[in-house]
Design a protein around this motif. Structure first.
Motif, short mmCIF file in Angstrom:
data_model
loop_
_atom_site.label_atom_id
_atom_site.label_comp_id
_atom_site.label_asym_id
_atom_site.label_seq_id
_atom_site.Cartn_x
_atom_site.Cartn_y
_atom_site.Cartn_z
N PRO A 1 0.82 -1.22 0.00
CA PRO A 1 0.00 0.00 0.00
C PRO A 1 0.85 1.27 0.00
CG PRO A 1 0.07 -0.92 2.20
CD PRO A 1 0.77 -1.91 1.29
N VAL A 2 0.31 2.31 -0.59
CA VAL A 2 0.93 3.63 -0.49
C VAL A 2 0.70 4.08 0.95
CG1 VAL A 2 0.85 6.03 -1.26
CG2 VAL A 2 0.42 4.17 -2.90
N ALA A 3 1.73 4.64 1.56
CA ALA A 3 1.62 5.16 2.93
C ALA A 3 1.95 6.64 2.92
CB ALA A 3 2.57 4.42 3.86
N VAL A 4 1.14 7.41 3.62
CA VAL A 4 1.35 8.85 3.78
C VAL A 4 1.36 9.13 5.28
CG1 VAL A 4 0.33 11.12 3.39
CG2 VAL A 4 0.28 9.43 1.57
N VAL B 1 -7.73 19.10 6.41
CA VAL B 1 -6.50 19.67 5.86
C VAL B 1 -5.39 19.59 6.90
CG1 VAL B 1 -7.66 21.21 4.23
CG2 VAL B 1 -7.11 22.04 6.52
N VAL B 2 -4.19 19.52 6.37
CA VAL B 2 -2.98 19.48 7.19
C VAL B 2 -1.94 20.36 6.47
CG1 VAL B 2 -2.07 17.40 6.06
CG2 VAL B 2 -1.37 17.91 8.38
N PRO B 3 -1.10 21.09 7.21
CA PRO B 3 -0.06 21.86 6.53
C PRO B 3 0.83 20.95 5.69
CG PRO B 3 -0.24 22.54 8.81
CD PRO B 3 -1.09 21.30 8.65
N ARG B 4 1.17 21.39 4.51
CA ARG B 4 1.99 20.62 3.57
C ARG B 4 3.26 20.09 4.23
NH1 ARG B 4 3.82 23.14 -2.18
NH2 ARG B 4 2.34 21.74 -3.13
N ALA B 5 3.86 20.88 5.09
CA ALA B 5 5.10 20.47 5.76
C ALA B 5 4.89 19.30 6.70
CB ALA B 5 5.68 21.66 6.53
N HIS B 6 3.65 18.97 7.03
CA HIS B 6 3.35 17.88 7.95
C HIS B 6 2.92 16.61 7.22
CE1 HIS B 6 3.54 20.13 11.79
NE2 HIS B 6 3.33 21.14 10.97
N LEU B 7 3.09 16.56 5.91
CA LEU B 7 2.71 15.39 5.12
C LEU B 7 3.90 14.90 4.31
CD1 LEU B 7 -0.47 14.84 3.05
CD2 LEU B 7 1.73 14.52 1.95
N SER B 8 4.13 13.59 4.36
CA SER B 8 5.16 13.00 3.50
C SER B 8 4.70 11.61 3.05
CB SER B 8 6.51 12.91 4.22
OG SER B 8 6.40 12.12 5.38
N VAL B 9 5.04 11.28 1.83
CA VAL B 9 4.75 9.95 1.31
C VAL B 9 5.89 9.06 1.78
CG1 VAL B 9 4.34 8.55 -0.75
CG2 VAL B 9 3.57 10.93 -0.70
#
Length: 190
Positions: free
Chosen positions: A32-35, A65-73
């Motif tokens: 699975p893709v994990a984020v 929504v979440v700040p972009r800096a708090h999301l990583s694949v």
């Protein structure tokens, strides 16, 4: 009545304001893709638009929504595809199962810097910590997807019963008329 969404149909589970985030997974049984999100979401809501990913049979998605800096694949990123590169929100979905893992705005926009996510794709202990849905948006848009306009009042009533206020750009009756016109013009309604 049809399902609003599995996280709404039996009432809303309150989230934990100090929830630190977690991992979201696509629906693939293998690889699975994990984020990974390193914070809780904000503005979590039921969304009736036609573009958001919804579980089978649900009228609404649940999206925050979440700040972009708090999301990583963090796993299997090559499986991700942008659903519609021309859309304002570029939804990154798993090419194998179709689940939307996040939506990102690249253009100049008031929400640029926020990524849209479906926290129901989280797994494991603590899944219940995500911010609960706060409101319902684009309710009239379900009509554009073929929902009977005569039944929209019941949908709004059910949303309010679970604790969500419903929103549209104009008054609900006017938005219903606009959405009914659009649905008839597109052929989604006869």
């Amino acid at each position: 009545m049809v399902s609003l969404h599995p996280l709404l149909d039996n009432g809303i589970t309150k989230g934990d304001p100090s929830f630190p985030g977690g991992v979201l997974y696509c629906q693939c049984a293998t690889d699975p893709v994990a984020v990974t999100l390193t914070s809780n979401v904000a503005h979590n809501h039921a969304c009736g638009c036609s573009r958001c990913w919804k579980p089978a049979g649900a009228l609404f998605s649940i999206v925050g929504v979440v700040p972009r800096a708090h999301l990583s694949v963090t796993a299997n990123e090559p499986k991700l595809r942008v659903v519609d590169p021309g859309a304002t929100i570029r939804r990154h979905a798993c090419a194998a199962c179709g689940a939307h893992l996040f939506g990102r705005i690249e253009a100049d926009h008031p929400f640029k810097g926020l990524d849209f996510v479906h926290v129901e794709l989280g797994a494991g202990k603590g899944k219940e910590g995500w911010q609960e849905p706060q409101f319902a948006a684009f309710v009239s848009s379900i009509i554009e997807q073929g929902f009977d306009p005569a039944s929209i009042g019941g949908v709004r009533e059910k949303l309010r019963e679970v604790g969500l206020e419903t929103y549209d750009c104009l008054s609900p009756p006017l938005m219903d008329l606009i959405a009914t016109y659009t649905a008839k013009k597109s052929g989604a309604l006869k």
